[in-house]
Design an enzyme around this catalytic site. Structure first.
Site, mmCIF file in Angstrom:
data_model
loop_
_atom_site.group_PDB
_atom_site.id
_atom_site.type_symbol
_atom_site.label_atom_id
_atom_site.label_comp_id
_atom_site.label_asym_id
_atom_site.label_seq_id
_atom_site.Cartn_x
_atom_site.Cartn_y
_atom_site.Cartn_z
ATOM 1 N N ASP A 298 0.827 -1.194 0.000
ATOM 2 C CA ASP A 298 0.000 0.000 0.000
ATOM 3 C C ASP A 298 0.874 1.261 0.000
ATOM 4 O O ASP A 298 1.939 1.284 0.611
ATOM 5 C CB ASP A 298 -0.890 -0.048 1.252
ATOM 6 C CG ASP A 298 -1.729 1.186 1.424
ATOM 7 O OD1 ASP A 298 -2.547 1.474 0.529
ATOM 8 O OD2 ASP A 298 -1.577 1.867 2.457
ATOM 9 N N GLU A 345 1.324 -0.550 -5.082
ATOM 10 C CA GLU A 345 0.129 0.305 -5.191
ATOM 11 C C GLU A 345 0.632 1.713 -5.508
ATOM 12 O O GLU A 345 0.894 2.520 -4.617
ATOM 13 C CB GLU A 345 -0.672 0.253 -3.884
ATOM 14 C CG GLU A 345 -2.020 0.975 -3.952
ATOM 15 C CD GLU A 345 -1.933 2.420 -3.493
ATOM 16 O OE1 GLU A 345 -1.976 3.312 -4.384
ATOM 17 O OE2 GLU A 345 -1.819 2.665 -2.287
ATOM 18 N N ASP A 397 -11.342 1.881 -2.113
ATOM 19 C CA ASP A 397 -11.831 3.246 -1.873
ATOM 20 C C ASP A 397 -12.959 3.640 -2.820
ATOM 21 O O ASP A 397 -13.570 4.690 -2.634
ATOM 22 C CB ASP A 397 -10.682 4.254 -2.020
ATOM 23 C CG ASP A 397 -9.670 4.157 -0.909
ATOM 24 O OD1 ASP A 397 -10.078 3.920 0.242
ATOM 25 O OD2 ASP A 397 -8.471 4.294 -1.185
#
Length: 402
Positions: A298, A345, A397
């Site tokens: 992430d 990511e 998200d």
């Protein structure tokens, strides 16, 4: 060139089941079968650590421990680690949505009942298996701290560790010894929960492999302030003498937010981490790779440069970019792990240094179809995708494509 593959992103909490929240029991095994039957070969999950208030998997209480909420009651009953009549007393839960509050309350009682039953009725071999888990070298870096932390959190009615008694907040040896004696059974119970979680997860991973499915895990770059990681290793984070953050994480203003995103996570002392070859990160990733075959990193851009904001700030508008650990960090990981089984990511405002770092490491990046509506050179447009990409309809998200 690597072969093309397809998969599904679904967190275990989303799986169907009768107990209020998805778990890693029969429905997870059935999901593997469904994924394989659909010709998919990857199952991506979100972080599986124990969650705090709000149940966000990106604000876990531990970067190492498993979430007891994901423990399967049916699995416990099949091994006779739960009384036969226990599941018959389960309340009716909603069928089409997760009810975290009720599910957690009920499962807490159920797991306590399982612990009592295990102590009195489990076989000698099962108890030896628990002992072997607790004493295994791979647990040495985290299980003791987590079991104490979780037991103390129960004792303090869920309060954050930085609100505990000063001696326990600052891990004074005498206070820890006294707590270990006072909370001996509560600590043993927390060890039992981790033993059960990882036994169940091993069964799930074995079944996934038998179906040709790779599990893709997820490692948030930062950890929560209220986590055992910060409590046990304050020297690795930018904290003041009272263990409060000095600088916190976020991202600057962009097209998603005029004031940026103020995440509030304490920032790492990368200089201190480098002194021992990033040992905490090595341990963390080794632990994650015992639950998954590959890991999504992430906020990859934060390893090149991260946005630093004063802890007292109310928005992320006024901060600064600070150089991250960069290539040296990943070379240390590569040496310790024997490779870099990661997906980067690389979303957000990505600069040349981030692109260069990903290319140097030969890591696949992410492309998101919901971000593809734009100008001709938009890298998320399908005609601009490159072979070293993992393509998503959306992320955790986004709303679903449907």
């Amino acid at each position: 060139m690597s072969r093309r593959r397809a998969g599904v992103l679904a967190h275990p909490t989303s799986l169907p089941g009768p107990f209020g929240v998805g778990d890693v029991g029969p429905s997870a095994l059935a999901f593997c079968d469904w994924v394989a039957a659909a010709g998919q070969t990857v199952w991506q999950i979100l972080p599986v650590g124990p969650t705090g208030q709000g149940h966000s998997p990106y604000a876990c209480l531990s970067a190492f421990a498993g979430n007891p909420l994901l423990i399967s009651p049916e699995w416990l009953q099949r091994r006779s680690w739960l009384p036969r009549e226990a599941l018959a007393r389960a309340p009716a839960f909603p069928v089409k949505r997760v009810d975290f509050g009720r599910a957690e309350t009920w499962k807490r009682r159920l797991l306590q009942e399982s612990w009592g039953h295990f102590k009195s009725c489990a076989s000698r071999e099962s108890k030896r298996e628990l002992e072997r888990f607790v004493e295994a070298p791979e647990q040495a870096c985290w299980l003791g701290d987590w079991s104490m932390f979780a037991a103390l959190k129960e004792r303090f009615a869920g309060r954050a560790w930085f609100q505990w008694d000063p001696d326990l907040k600052c891990r004074q040896p005498g206070a820890l010894r006294a707590a270990a004696a006072e909370l001996a059974d509560a600590i043993a119970y927390q060890r039992y929960l981790q033993f059960v979680f990882f036994r169940q997860w091993t069964d799930l991973r074995r079944h996934a492999r038998s179906q040709g499915i790779e599990l893709l895990g997820d490692v948030p770059i930062y950890v929560a302030h209220d986590s055992v990681d910060v409590w046990a290793h304050p020297e690795l984070f930018q904290l003041d003498e009272d263990r409060n953050p000095i600088k916190v994480a976020g991202v600057p203003p962009d097209y998603f937010s005029e004031t940026g995103q103020l995440w509030g996570n304490p920032l790492y002392r990368w200089d201190r981490m480098a002194e021992d070859g990033y040992a905490w990160w090595v341990d963390r990733l080794k632990a994650t790779l015992r639950t998954a075959d590959r890991v999504r990193l992430d906020h990859f851009r934060g390893f090149a440069a991260y946005w630093e904001v004063d802890a007292y700030a109310t928005t992320a508008e006024h901060g600064q970019w600070v150089a991250g650990p960069g290539l040296n960090f990943f070379r240390e990981l590569e040496s310790a792990l024997g490779g870099l089984p990661f997906v980067a990511e690389d979303l957000g405002v990505i600069t040349d240094d981030v692109r260069e770092l990903r290319r140097e490491l030969e890591l696949p990046g992410m492309r998101v179809l919901q971000f593809a509506l734009g100008d001709d050179d938009n890298e998320h447009r399908p005609d601009n995708h490159t072979p070293d990409s993992v393509v998503y309809t959306g992320t955790h998200d986004n709303d679903t494509a449907r």
